[in-house]
Motif scaffolding. Structure first.
Motif, PDB file in Angstrom:
ATOM      1  N   LYS A  99       0.970  -1.016  -0.214  1.00  0.00           N
ATOM      2  CA  LYS A  99       0.101   0.078   0.036  1.00  0.00           C
ATOM      3  C   LYS A  99       0.735   1.302   0.256  1.00  0.00           C
ATOM      4  O   LYS A  99       1.729   1.286   0.368  1.00  0.00           O
ATOM      5  CB  LYS A  99      -0.936  -0.035   1.335  1.00  0.00           C
ATOM      6  CG  LYS A  99      -1.810  -1.193   1.362  1.00  0.00           C
ATOM      7  CD  LYS A  99      -2.372  -1.201   2.819  1.00  0.00           C
ATOM      8  CE  LYS A  99      -3.237  -2.241   2.932  1.00  0.00           C
ATOM      9  NZ  LYS A  99      -2.424  -3.458   3.521  1.00  0.00           N
ATOM     10  N   GLY A 100       0.314   2.385  -0.551  1.00  0.00           N
ATOM     11  CA  GLY A 100       1.052   3.699  -0.367  1.00  0.00           C
ATOM     12  C   GLY A 100       2.329   3.707  -1.642  1.00  0.00           C
ATOM     13  O   GLY A 100       2.270   2.858  -2.280  1.00  0.00           O
ATOM     14  N   LYS A 101       3.045   4.779  -1.353  1.00  0.00           N
ATOM     15  CA  LYS A 101       4.176   5.000  -2.127  1.00  0.00           C
ATOM     16  C   LYS A 101       5.166   4.016  -1.645  1.00  0.00           C
ATOM     17  O   LYS A 101       5.486   3.413  -0.846  1.00  0.00           O
ATOM     18  CB  LYS A 101       4.744   6.401  -2.112  1.00  0.00           C
ATOM     19  CG  LYS A 101       3.605   7.598  -2.264  1.00  0.00           C
ATOM     20  CD  LYS A 101       4.347   8.838  -1.748  1.00  0.00           C
ATOM     21  CE  LYS A 101       5.238   9.204  -3.184  1.00  0.00           C
ATOM     22  NZ  LYS A 101       5.778  10.573  -2.978  1.00  0.00           N
ATOM     23  N   HIS A 102       5.916   3.612  -3.053  1.00  0.00           N
ATOM     24  CA  HIS A 102       7.149   2.618  -2.936  1.00  0.00           C
ATOM     25  C   HIS A 102       8.095   3.285  -2.618  1.00  0.00           C
ATOM     26  O   HIS A 102       8.882   4.480  -3.294  1.00  0.00           O
ATOM     27  CB  HIS A 102       7.028   1.982  -4.270  1.00  0.00           C
ATOM     28  CG  HIS A 102       6.306   0.860  -4.610  1.00  0.00           C
ATOM     29  ND1 HIS A 102       4.983   0.797  -4.764  1.00  0.00           N
ATOM     30  CD2 HIS A 102       6.763  -0.519  -4.692  1.00  0.00           C
ATOM     31  CE1 HIS A 102       4.666  -0.366  -4.590  1.00  0.00           C
ATOM     32  NE2 HIS A 102       5.564  -1.044  -5.031  1.00  0.00           N
ATOM     33  N   LYS A 103       8.877   2.948  -1.511  1.00  0.00           N
ATOM     34  CA  LYS A 103      10.127   3.411  -1.228  1.00  0.00           C
ATOM     35  C   LYS A 103      11.108   2.135  -1.107  1.00  0.00           C
ATOM     36  O   LYS A 103      10.607   1.090  -0.747  1.00  0.00           O
ATOM     37  CB  LYS A 103      10.309   4.177   0.327  1.00  0.00           C
ATOM     38  CG  LYS A 103       9.716   5.506  -0.156  1.00  0.00           C
ATOM     39  CD  LYS A 103       9.742   6.304   1.278  1.00  0.00           C
ATOM     40  CE  LYS A 103       8.990   7.747   1.019  1.00  0.00           C
ATOM     41  NZ  LYS A 103       9.111   8.451   2.388  1.00  0.00           N
ATOM     42  N   ILE A 104      12.558   2.256  -1.683  1.00  0.00           N
ATOM     43  CA  ILE A 104      13.374   1.066  -1.273  1.00  0.00           C
ATOM     44  C   ILE A 104      13.444   0.309  -0.124  1.00  0.00           C
ATOM     45  O   ILE A 104      13.300  -1.069   0.055  1.00  0.00           O
ATOM     46  CB  ILE A 104      14.710   1.338  -1.784  1.00  0.00           C
ATOM     47  CG1 ILE A 104      15.489   0.106  -2.138  1.00  0.00           C
ATOM     48  CG2 ILE A 104      15.441   2.190  -0.817  1.00  0.00           C
ATOM     49  CD1 ILE A 104      15.284  -0.763  -3.128  1.00  0.00           C
ATOM     50  N   GLU A 105      13.190   1.176   0.865  1.00  0.00           N
ATOM     51  CA  GLU A 105      13.247   0.742   2.402  1.00  0.00           C
ATOM     52  C   GLU A 105      12.037  -0.550   2.803  1.00  0.00           C
ATOM     53  O   GLU A 105      12.212  -1.086   3.897  1.00  0.00           O
ATOM     54  CB  GLU A 105      13.310   1.677   3.429  1.00  0.00           C
ATOM     55  CG  GLU A 105      14.610   2.333   3.313  1.00  0.00           C
ATOM     56  CD  GLU A 105      14.794   3.420   2.379  1.00  0.00           C
ATOM     57  OE1 GLU A 105      15.768   3.987   1.889  1.00  0.00           O
ATOM     58  OE2 GLU A 105      13.425   3.667   1.777  1.00  0.00           O
TER      59      GLU A 105
ATOM     60  N   ILE B 228      17.587  -6.418  -1.850  1.00  0.00           N
ATOM     61  CA  ILE B 228      16.882  -6.339  -0.615  1.00  0.00           C
ATOM     62  C   ILE B 228      17.710  -7.035   0.555  1.00  0.00           C
ATOM     63  O   ILE B 228      17.608  -6.498   1.797  1.00  0.00           O
ATOM     64  CB  ILE B 228      15.452  -7.148  -0.791  1.00  0.00           C
ATOM     65  CG1 ILE B 228      14.654  -6.229  -1.737  1.00  0.00           C
ATOM     66  CG2 ILE B 228      14.565  -7.089   0.525  1.00  0.00           C
ATOM     67  CD1 ILE B 228      13.502  -6.980  -2.125  1.00  0.00           C
ATOM     68  N   ALA B 229      18.288  -8.105   0.320  1.00  0.00           N
ATOM     69  CA  ALA B 229      19.034  -8.708   1.244  1.00  0.00           C
ATOM     70  C   ALA B 229      20.191  -8.043   1.665  1.00  0.00           C
ATOM     71  O   ALA B 229      20.570  -7.772   2.989  1.00  0.00           O
ATOM     72  CB  ALA B 229      19.466  -9.969   0.624  1.00  0.00           C
ATOM     73  N   THR B 230      21.027  -7.335   0.971  1.00  0.00           N
ATOM     74  CA  THR B 230      22.138  -6.353   1.133  1.00  0.00           C
ATOM     75  C   THR B 230      21.379  -5.014   2.032  1.00  0.00           C
ATOM     76  O   THR B 230      22.161  -4.686   3.126  1.00  0.00           O
ATOM     77  CB  THR B 230      22.557  -5.714  -0.203  1.00  0.00           C
ATOM     78  OG1 THR B 230      23.227  -7.055  -1.032  1.00  0.00           O
ATOM     79  CG2 THR B 230      23.915  -4.760   0.219  1.00  0.00           C
ATOM     80  N   LYS B 231      20.295  -4.760   1.500  1.00  0.00           N
ATOM     81  CA  LYS B 231      20.024  -3.371   2.393  1.00  0.00           C
ATOM     82  C   LYS B 231      19.198  -4.080   3.932  1.00  0.00           C
ATOM     83  O   LYS B 231      19.602  -3.380   4.925  1.00  0.00           O
ATOM     84  CB  LYS B 231      18.535  -2.937   2.133  1.00  0.00           C
ATOM     85  CG  LYS B 231      18.662  -1.871   0.582  1.00  0.00           C
ATOM     86  CD  LYS B 231      19.714  -0.898   0.765  1.00  0.00           C
ATOM     87  CE  LYS B 231      19.223   0.190   1.682  1.00  0.00           C
ATOM     88  NZ  LYS B 231      19.972   1.426   1.834  1.00  0.00           N
ATOM     89  N   LEU B 232      18.845  -5.203   4.096  1.00  0.00           N
ATOM     90  CA  LEU B 232      18.680  -5.823   5.099  1.00  0.00           C
ATOM     91  C   LEU B 232      19.685  -6.113   6.130  1.00  0.00           C
ATOM     92  O   LEU B 232      19.954  -5.683   7.252  1.00  0.00           O
ATOM     93  CB  LEU B 232      17.710  -7.097   5.115  1.00  0.00           C
ATOM     94  CG  LEU B 232      17.504  -7.975   6.376  1.00  0.00           C
ATOM     95  CD1 LEU B 232      16.551  -7.426   7.112  1.00  0.00           C
ATOM     96  CD2 LEU B 232      17.241  -9.609   5.887  1.00  0.00           C
ATOM     97  N   ALA B 233      20.808  -6.652   5.244  1.00  0.00           N
ATOM     98  CA  ALA B 233      21.956  -6.586   6.330  1.00  0.00           C
ATOM     99  C   ALA B 233      22.650  -5.327   6.716  1.00  0.00           C
ATOM    100  O   ALA B 233      23.277  -5.453   7.816  1.00  0.00           O
ATOM    101  CB  ALA B 233      23.046  -7.441   5.350  1.00  0.00           C
TER     102      ALA B 233
END
Length: 238
Positions: free
Chosen positions: A69-75, A104-109
């Motif tokens: 839902k809502g606007k897409h942001k990478i986070e 996504i995995a890299t940002k999670l890390a």
């Protein structure tokens, strides 16, 4: 091919599908790439489960997980994965990401290093701007809307064109991905994700910078796997 049971959990109001297989205390989390779903891991799960409990997750807007839902942001995607792990009471996992799933995995890390036991990147996005022209054109207004309509033969052709071992593109996989593409909101989600991360020049520079500026801070083991002939996320990104 094995048949894995669809399981569901509520993650911040999103009905979320996942597969879980194996009984080990060591956990592998599999994150698929753009426009895919848990089915893409079907040939890998059994072998990985010999030494690990394997969990494959449908990311927001893909497979049978609810649309974001809502606007897409990478986070929103690494945050979604983090909340999924919390809901599953998982404190540590080996996180495997393919293509978009690798970003996504890299940002999670980077955001939650305490939960990532090791990071495995398969042809991962997020490290260079270069990407094929058809993805860049897809990001354009009006043009993207023209190409987003479900097309089974086009889907099969794209899968085969971007898969080195053609036999991996099974009718079962193609039919399932086409079925998911018929969801009335799938096209909108694909366009939103594309336009969040990509423009006519390639991956947006702010995404690349946001990863590279923090990449040296990672302390967990990292394994990088690439196909020499990768036609989407080129080998030089490695």
């Amino acid at each position: 091919m094995m048949n894995f049971e669809d399981q569901y959990i509520d993650v911040h109001g999103y009905k979320t599908r996942y597969w879980s297989y194996g009984n080990s205390e060591s956990i592998i989390l599999l994150l698929h790439g753009f426009a895919f779903s848990v089915e893409i891991w079907e040939s890998n799960i059994h072998d990985l489960s010999k030494n690990h409990k394997v969990i494959a997750l449908d990311l927001l807007g893909f497979g049978l997980t609810d649309q974001p839902k809502g606007k897409h942001k990478i986070e929103i995607y690494p945050n979604f994965v983090f909340e999924f792990l919390k809901q599953m009471s998982i404190q540590k996992a080996h996180v495997v990401g393919h293509s978009m799933g690798g970003l996504i995995a890299t940002k999670l890390a980077q955001m939650h290093p305490e939960i990532v036991e090791s990071l495995i990147l398969l042809g991962s996005a997020g490290f260079d701007t270069k990407i094929p022209m058809h993805f860049r054109v897809f990001s354009l207004p009006f043009v993207g809307e023209m190409f987003i309509k479900p097309n089974k033969q086009g889907l099969i052709s794209a899968l085969r064109r971007n898969t080195y071992v053609k036999s991996a593109v099974t009718p079962k996989l193609a039919n399932k991905l086409f079925e998911f593409s018929l969801h009335p909101e799938m096209g909108v989600t694909l366009l939103k994700i594309t336009r969040t991360a990509i423009n006519i020049f390639g991956f947006k520079s702010f995404i690349i910078k946001s990863i590279k500026i923090e990449i040296d801070n990672l302390t967990m083991p990292v394994l990088i796997i690439w196909g020499k002939e990768d036609a989407i996320i080129y080998l030089e990104h490695a």
